[in-house]
Design a protein around this motif. Structure first.
Motif, PDB file in Angstrom:
ATOM      1  N   PHE A  64       0.603  -1.211   0.168  1.00  0.00           N
ATOM      2  CA  PHE A  64       0.016   0.107  -0.016  1.00  0.00           C
ATOM      3  C   PHE A  64       0.717   1.077   0.020  1.00  0.00           C
ATOM      4  O   PHE A  64       0.212   2.492  -0.075  1.00  0.00           O
ATOM      5  N   ALA A  65       2.158   1.185  -0.047  1.00  0.00           N
ATOM      6  CA  ALA A  65       3.025   2.536   0.182  1.00  0.00           C
ATOM      7  C   ALA A  65       2.810   3.007  -1.381  1.00  0.00           C
ATOM      8  O   ALA A  65       2.819   2.518  -2.359  1.00  0.00           O
ATOM      9  N   GLY A  66       2.765   4.455  -1.095  1.00  0.00           N
ATOM     10  CA  GLY A  66       2.532   5.132  -2.290  1.00  0.00           C
ATOM     11  C   GLY A  66       1.534   6.513  -2.187  1.00  0.00           C
ATOM     12  O   GLY A  66       0.400   6.177  -1.261  1.00  0.00           O
ATOM     13  N   ARG A  67       1.720   7.498  -2.780  1.00  0.00           N
ATOM     14  CA  ARG A  67       0.607   8.918  -2.812  1.00  0.00           C
ATOM     15  C   ARG A  67       0.508   8.905  -1.605  1.00  0.00           C
ATOM     16  O   ARG A  67       1.481   9.664  -0.908  1.00  0.00           O
ATOM     17  N   PRO A 116       0.344  20.948   3.225  1.00  0.00           N
ATOM     18  CA  PRO A 116       0.713  21.875   4.526  1.00  0.00           C
ATOM     19  C   PRO A 116       0.023  20.854   5.588  1.00  0.00           C
ATOM     20  O   PRO A 116      -0.948  20.460   5.607  1.00  0.00           O
ATOM     21  N   LEU A 117       0.731  20.728   6.775  1.00  0.00           N
ATOM     22  CA  LEU A 117       0.454  19.814   7.951  1.00  0.00           C
ATOM     23  C   LEU A 117      -0.316  20.922   8.735  1.00  0.00           C
ATOM     24  O   LEU A 117      -1.193  20.352   9.577  1.00  0.00           O
ATOM     25  N   LEU A 128       6.080  13.868   4.896  1.00  0.00           N
ATOM     26  CA  LEU A 128       4.606  14.056   5.106  1.00  0.00           C
ATOM     27  C   LEU A 128       3.852  15.194   4.274  1.00  0.00           C
ATOM     28  O   LEU A 128       2.929  15.265   3.556  1.00  0.00           O
ATOM     29  N   SER A 129       4.614  16.235   4.018  1.00  0.00           N
ATOM     30  CA  SER A 129       4.318  17.605   3.602  1.00  0.00           C
ATOM     31  C   SER A 129       4.181  17.332   1.990  1.00  0.00           C
ATOM     32  O   SER A 129       3.604  17.785   1.179  1.00  0.00           O
ATOM     33  N   ARG A 130       5.278  16.609   1.509  1.00  0.00           N
ATOM     34  CA  ARG A 130       5.329  16.432   0.136  1.00  0.00           C
ATOM     35  C   ARG A 130       4.158  15.372  -0.357  1.00  0.00           C
ATOM     36  O   ARG A 130       3.828  15.579  -1.534  1.00  0.00           O
ATOM     37  N   TRP A 168      14.743  14.274  13.606  1.00  0.00           N
ATOM     38  CA  TRP A 168      13.692  13.011  13.381  1.00  0.00           C
ATOM     39  C   TRP A 168      12.411  13.732  13.024  1.00  0.00           C
ATOM     40  O   TRP A 168      11.687  13.584  11.935  1.00  0.00           O
ATOM     41  N   ARG A 169      11.917  14.877  13.758  1.00  0.00           N
ATOM     42  CA  ARG A 169      10.540  15.399  13.726  1.00  0.00           C
ATOM     43  C   ARG A 169      10.659  16.122  12.311  1.00  0.00           C
ATOM     44  O   ARG A 169       9.538  15.846  11.446  1.00  0.00           O
ATOM     45  N   ASP A 170      11.487  16.954  11.867  1.00  0.00           N
ATOM     46  CA  ASP A 170      11.554  17.678  10.629  1.00  0.00           C
ATOM     47  C   ASP A 170      11.560  16.783   9.321  1.00  0.00           C
ATOM     48  O   ASP A 170      10.925  17.006   8.409  1.00  0.00           O
ATOM     49  N   SER A 171      12.441  15.608   9.630  1.00  0.00           N
ATOM     50  CA  SER A 171      12.566  14.552   8.507  1.00  0.00           C
ATOM     51  C   SER A 171      11.101  14.159   8.133  1.00  0.00           C
ATOM     52  O   SER A 171      10.880  13.958   7.067  1.00  0.00           O
ATOM     53  N   ILE A 172      10.382  13.694   9.083  1.00  0.00           N
ATOM     54  CA  ILE A 172       8.984  13.161   8.892  1.00  0.00           C
ATOM     55  C   ILE A 172       8.222  14.248   8.219  1.00  0.00           C
ATOM     56  O   ILE A 172       7.379  13.763   7.564  1.00  0.00           O
ATOM     57  N   GLY A 173       8.341  15.327   9.192  1.00  0.00           N
ATOM     58  CA  GLY A 173       7.214  16.381   8.620  1.00  0.00           C
ATOM     59  C   GLY A 173       7.572  16.855   7.086  1.00  0.00           C
ATOM     60  O   GLY A 173       6.545  17.076   6.133  1.00  0.00           O
TER      61      GLY A 173
END
Length: 391
Positions: free
Chosen positions: A153-156, A383-384, A377-379, A369-374
């Motif tokens: 299910f990974a993707g989009r 916007p989160l 997710l933003s991509r 860690w937080r920013d790399s996840i952010g």
């Protein structure tokens, strides 16, 4: 954007917590960091009125709230057998809270996180799955099922990250799965505790183990190694921080070897106390035999300037690859002793390992860690946070 986190992490009521709930370990630290990315974050977690409160930490964060699920009953095979009844009991809460969310985070392995994963797919929600075990070793049918789910299910808008690290991508079947490290150390803590060691005390080096106290963590090998280490460093001691099912037999082992005065058991403590005990130690031992994802406790030891003696499991070769410690070939008393003695016998080498440990840890802050996840997710999601909340 509102995020719902569905996790198996056991929690309990706490009058001292702003949300009314607490838990232990690195979970509350990471959830506090993750909440900074969103307008609101809701944790769906099993809550029990009973259980150990040692090392308790409040569940809190920016716009963070907690919704209680019932605690799954039983252990092992019995828990699996009773889990459909848990689903029936909690289905209304899962469907309601996930239905109200904009996105779902499901940490796995874990049965509760898997339920969140599947409900998010059912309701077609944005999905963030973080595999926190050893992605490279699937020992059970459940391990293989979790990997298959992520690859399928990974993707989009379904972001899938495997905890760990390697030169290649995690999956040859789906290149949308990425690596992520794990951390519980803030930049402030890294600066505060990042002391390069000049040497150890004259009366003898202080060794430290900190982990769940289970057989596969290699703590028995560390205890056995102390007999050999004390032949070279007679005043050497070993401190064991943590709790678990193997604690009684390890106490017996220390007494059987005549080391009851040299081995101390501190039990389960909070994050700040772990760092305080590390600041007093001279060497960290982690001869684990278990399947590891990204052991945060090793990163904490490196951050405190401790050279590490460890087995070559998961990302440990990578963490120690710049000279921050010694990898031993097996989790045995003899191998651990050889590693410890090699670390401590060369004073200049010891200082170099300590410097390398601090330098390595600086790359793995909680904020990074937080920013790399952010960013990931933003991509995928846009916007989160709403514009007014981000100003």
């Amino acid at each position: 954007m509102k995020l719902v986190v569905v996790s198996h992490k056991p929690c309990w009521p706490s009058a001292d917590s702003p949300t009314g709930f607490a838990t232990d370990g690195g979970f509350p630290i990471q959830m506090r960091a993750l909440s900074q990315l969103f307008d609101a974050t809701t944790l769906l977690v099993p809550v029990s009125a009973t259980g150990s409160r040692d090392g308790s930490a409040a569940l809190t964060g920016e716009g963070l709230s907690v919704v209680a699920l019932t605690a799954p009953r039983g252990r092992g095979a019995m828990r699996k057998l009773l889990f459909p009844f848990w689903i029936a009991q909690n289905a209304g809460t899962l469907l309601r809270e996930i239905g109200r969310s904009d996105a779902v985070h499901a940490p796995i392995p874990g049965d509760v996180g898997t339920a969140g994963f599947l409900v998010a797919l059912l309701l077609r929600k944005r999905l963030f799955v973080r595999h926190c075990g050893n992605w490279l070793r699937q020992k059970t049918a459940a391990d293989r099922f979790w990997k298959w789910l992520m690859e399928r299910f990974a993707g989009r808008e379904r972001v899938m990250l495997a905890t760990g690290g390697a030169s290649g991508r995690p999956s040859g079947r789906n290149d949308q799965i990425g690596w992520v490290f794990s951390s519980s150390m803030t930049e402030r803590e890294l600066a505060l505790h990042g002391r390069c060691r000049d040497g150890f005390r004259e009366e003898g080096p202080r060794l430290l183990c900190a982990s769940r106290v289970e057989r596969d963590k290699g703590i028995g090998a560390a205890i056995g190694s102390l007999l050999l280490v004390r032949q070279v460093f007679p005043g050497a001691t070993l401190e064991i921080v943590g709790d678990g099912g193997a604690l009684p037999e390890l106490r017996l082992l220390a007494r059987h070897l005549g080391l009851q005065d040299a081995v101390s058991f501190r039990g389960k403590v909070d994050h700040a106390t772990v760092l305080e005990r590390m600041s007093r130690a001279d060497l960290f031992c982690y001869p684990t035999q278990s399947s590891e994802g990204f052991p945060k406790v090793v990163l904490e030891a490196l951050a405190c300037g401790l050279p590490v003696v460890a087995t070559p499991v998961s990302v440990l070769p990578r963490l120690l690859g710049d000279g921050a410690g010694i990898l031993v070939e097996e989790s045995s008393a003899e191998a651990v002793a050889r590693g410890v003695i090699a670390c401590l016998s060369d004073r200049e080498g010891y200082r170099a390992m300590s410097r390398a440990a601090v330098a390595t840890a600086r790359s793995y802050s909680l904020e990074t860690w937080r920013d790399s996840i952010g960013e990931r997710l933003s991509r995928a999601w846009g916007p989160l946070k709403c514009a007014s909340a981000s100003r």
